[in-house]
Motif scaffolding. Structure first.
Motif, mmCIF file in Angstrom:
data_model
loop_
_atom_site.group_PDB
_atom_site.id
_atom_site.type_symbol
_atom_site.label_atom_id
_atom_site.label_comp_id
_atom_site.label_asym_id
_atom_site.label_seq_id
_atom_site.Cartn_x
_atom_site.Cartn_y
_atom_site.Cartn_z
ATOM 1 N N ALA A 1 0.831 -1.205 0.000
ATOM 2 C CA ALA A 1 0.000 0.000 0.000
ATOM 3 C C ALA A 1 0.865 1.256 0.000
ATOM 4 N N LEU A 2 1.890 1.273 0.815
ATOM 5 C CA LEU A 2 2.797 2.418 0.832
ATOM 6 C C LEU A 2 3.510 2.563 -0.506
ATOM 7 N N GLY A 3 3.824 1.432 -1.135
ATOM 8 C CA GLY A 3 4.483 1.483 -2.436
ATOM 9 C C GLY A 3 3.634 2.164 -3.497
ATOM 10 N N LEU A 4 2.315 2.060 -3.369
ATOM 11 C CA LEU A 4 1.425 2.698 -4.329
ATOM 12 C C LEU A 4 1.459 4.220 -4.232
ATOM 13 N N LEU A 5 1.989 4.728 -3.129
ATOM 14 C CA LEU A 5 2.030 6.171 -2.910
ATOM 15 C C LEU A 5 3.362 6.802 -3.308
ATOM 16 N N GLN A 6 4.355 5.983 -3.570
ATOM 17 C CA GLN A 6 5.712 6.521 -3.665
ATOM 18 C C GLN A 6 5.956 7.404 -4.883
ATOM 19 N N ASP A 7 5.241 7.167 -5.997
ATOM 20 C CA ASP A 7 5.500 7.998 -7.178
ATOM 21 C C ASP A 7 4.734 9.314 -7.155
ATOM 22 N N GLY A 8 3.854 9.514 -6.179
ATOM 23 C CA GLY A 8 3.141 10.776 -6.025
ATOM 24 C C GLY A 8 1.946 10.962 -6.935
ATOM 25 N N GLU A 9 1.673 10.005 -7.824
ATOM 26 C CA GLU A 9 0.567 10.176 -8.767
ATOM 27 C C GLU A 9 -0.789 10.235 -8.061
ATOM 28 N N LEU A 10 -0.960 9.434 -7.025
ATOM 29 C CA LEU A 10 -2.235 9.460 -6.303
ATOM 30 C C LEU A 10 -2.442 10.785 -5.584
ATOM 31 N N PHE A 11 -1.362 11.390 -5.095
ATOM 32 C CA PHE A 11 -1.494 12.709 -4.450
ATOM 33 C C PHE A 11 -1.987 13.734 -5.467
ATOM 34 N N ALA A 12 -1.376 13.721 -6.652
ATOM 35 C CA ALA A 12 -1.768 14.667 -7.695
ATOM 36 C C ALA A 12 -3.216 14.451 -8.109
ATOM 37 N N ASN A 13 -3.613 13.193 -8.250
ATOM 38 C CA ASN A 13 -4.992 12.911 -8.634
ATOM 39 C C ASN A 13 -5.961 13.351 -7.543
ATOM 40 N N THR A 14 -5.569 13.153 -6.296
ATOM 41 C CA THR A 14 -6.421 13.568 -5.186
ATOM 42 C C THR A 14 -6.628 15.077 -5.196
ATOM 43 N N ARG A 15 -5.561 15.817 -5.426
ATOM 44 C CA ARG A 15 -5.704 17.276 -5.489
ATOM 45 C C ARG A 15 -6.580 17.696 -6.666
ATOM 46 N N GLU A 16 -6.362 17.060 -7.825
ATOM 47 C CA GLU A 16 -7.123 17.421 -9.029
ATOM 48 C C GLU A 16 -8.605 17.092 -8.870
ATOM 49 N N GLN A 17 -8.897 15.866 -8.444
ATOM 50 C CA GLN A 17 -10.302 15.469 -8.328
ATOM 51 C C GLN A 17 -10.971 16.120 -7.121
ATOM 52 N N GLY A 18 -10.208 16.367 -6.070
ATOM 53 C CA GLY A 18 -10.769 17.086 -4.929
ATOM 54 C C GLY A 18 -11.183 18.491 -5.305
ATOM 55 N N HIS A 19 -10.343 19.153 -6.107
ATOM 56 C CA HIS A 19 -10.683 20.497 -6.587
ATOM 57 C C HIS A 19 -11.907 20.440 -7.496
ATOM 58 N N ARG A 20 -11.946 19.465 -8.385
ATOM 59 C CA ARG A 20 -13.083 19.329 -9.304
ATOM 60 C C ARG A 20 -14.384 19.098 -8.534
ATOM 61 N N LEU A 21 -14.311 18.231 -7.522
ATOM 62 C CA LEU A 21 -15.500 17.932 -6.727
ATOM 63 C C LEU A 21 -15.935 19.139 -5.916
#
Length: 408
Positions: A301-321
């Motif tokens: 699970a931590l490995g899925l976070l290491q490239d930062g893509e999920l953080f960027a998507n969270t910011r983008e979709q959070g802003h959209r929502l």
């Protein structure tokens, strides 16, 4: 709705399970990504993520593979022995969070209890607080779990009702008020326990700079600052930790929920060497905490976070929502709060109660749950895309369009 009467699965739960929850009348049987299916095959968008536990989506293939592969090798032996998985998991966890040591547990509440024990013993051993007199400052509106110690410092009457006596040792101050924190500190204060955003409290966000000010106050008074990031941590707000938005590092950190990849309970209390050194073998433990199966899933699970893509998507979709919600013009919608993909809609109960709103959302193919009767939480898996975000927004708009523009 008559699902409680007609559905055999509901009838079995109602017959054999303690009535400590009031679920929405839907029986779920399958999940994949951001979608859930009921026992009749109808699909729903998950806008709750099991209170952030399913941040990576349902049945993420890498996490399921890690779980299955490890289950075939070794699952639980207790920490009476070393395993070849735990050290790797804790190394990754400590390096990513910049915290020197971690103590693995299972549920978030267990990790908070661990933090409380560590803070108290640290106060007695390192600060010279008289035995049995350590105090911890908490915030009103907090939610840290359901154990008797934790509900003892809750400001929610229902969480406490009938469960006393409580052990005390906690001082409550308003959330978001740094001056109140400083005023509450005494020579016996050992720690300040705080959620960066209050989740169960209604997705309540503090003023900008609040955590930085609290960090300065705790450092100046020699008090541990412990951040409960069970819900907010691991990308939920658009950064690894919610406290990263203010650039502060706590003395203690509590993680859980998403750490188990939505597959099993995994939690941890992380802290400095000085704090962790108060524990000796036999002081604290857990049969399942730190088991090889949990460690393997947590590592992945931590490995899925290491490239930062999920953080960027969270910011983008959070802003959209959030922006989509703010464009809704209806007097029943009082406020949009939160950060990243941890948002709350505050409703005017004179128009509609949050529970009813969630029931109507369900008929539109979106699942969420109310908190504090007037707030609908919107916290989908972090893998959500723009199409799914827009689907949720349209469902929410449809519910508002069905409401009158004048309250009863």
């Amino acid at each position: 709705m008559n699902a409680r009467i007609s559905n055999p699965h509901v009838e079995l739960e109602e017959r054999y399970c303690a009535h400590n929850y009031a679920p929405l009348p839907v029986v779920l049987s399958r999940g994949e990504g951001v979608w859930l299916w009921d026992d009749h095959g109808r699909r729903y968008l998950d806008m709750m993520s099991a209170y952030s536990a399913v941040s990576f989506g349902h049945a993420h293939p890498r996490l399921v593979a890690a779980l299955a592969g490890q289950a075939r090798r070794l699952a639980v032996t207790s920490r009476a022995f070393y395993s070849d998985r735990l050290g790797l998991f804790l190394q990754r966890l400590c390096e990513m969070t910049a915290m020197p040591r971690a103590l693995p547990m299972n549920s978030g509440a267990e990790a908070v209890e661990t933090a409380i024990k560590a803070a108290r013993k640290w106060g007695y051993r390192r600060r010279g607080v008289p035995d049995g007199q350590a105090r911890i400052v908490v915030c009103r509106g907090n939610f840290a779990g359901r154990t008797t110690t934790i509900v003892g410092f809750s400001s929610e009457a229902q969480y406490r009702d009938g469960f006393g006596p409580f052990d005390g040792g906690f001082d409550s101050v308003p959330f978001g008020d740094a001056e109140a924190l400083e005023a509450a500190i005494t020579p016996h204060t050992v720690a300040f326990l705080v959620e960066p955003i209050q989740g169960e409290g209604g997705i309540v966000t503090p003023p900008d700079g609040y955590l930085r000010r609290c960090r300065e106050i705790c450092s100046r008074h020699g008090v541990l600052m412990i951040c409960d990031e069970v819900q907010t941590g691991l990308g939920r707000t658009g950064k690894l930790l919610a406290c990263d938005h203010e650039g502060i590092r706590p003395d203690g950190l509590v993680l859980g929920k998403a750490l188990g990849g939505g597959l099993l309970p995994v939690s941890a209390f992380l802290a400095s060497n000085e704090v962790m050194e108060v524990f000796a073998p036999g002081d604290h433990g857990s049969t399942f905490g730190g088991n090889a199966l949990s460690a393997a899933v947590g590592y992945e699970a931590l490995g899925l976070l290491q490239d930062g893509e999920l953080f960027a998507n969270t910011r983008e979709q959070g802003h959209r929502l959030a922006e989509g919600l703010r464009r809704i013009q209806h007097p029943a919608l009082r406020e949009i709060r939160g950060r990243g993909l941890m948002l709350g809609m505050e409703l005017d109960p004179r128009f509609i109660r949050a529970r009813t709103f969630c029931e109507r959302l369900m008929t539109c193919g979106v699942l969420s749950k109310e908190t504090h009767e007037t707030v609908v939480r919107l916290a989908p898996p972090l893998v959500i895309g723009s199409e799914e975000t827009d689907f949720a927004l349209q469902a929410i708009r449809d519910v508002f369009q069905g409401l009158p523009h004048h309250h009863a």
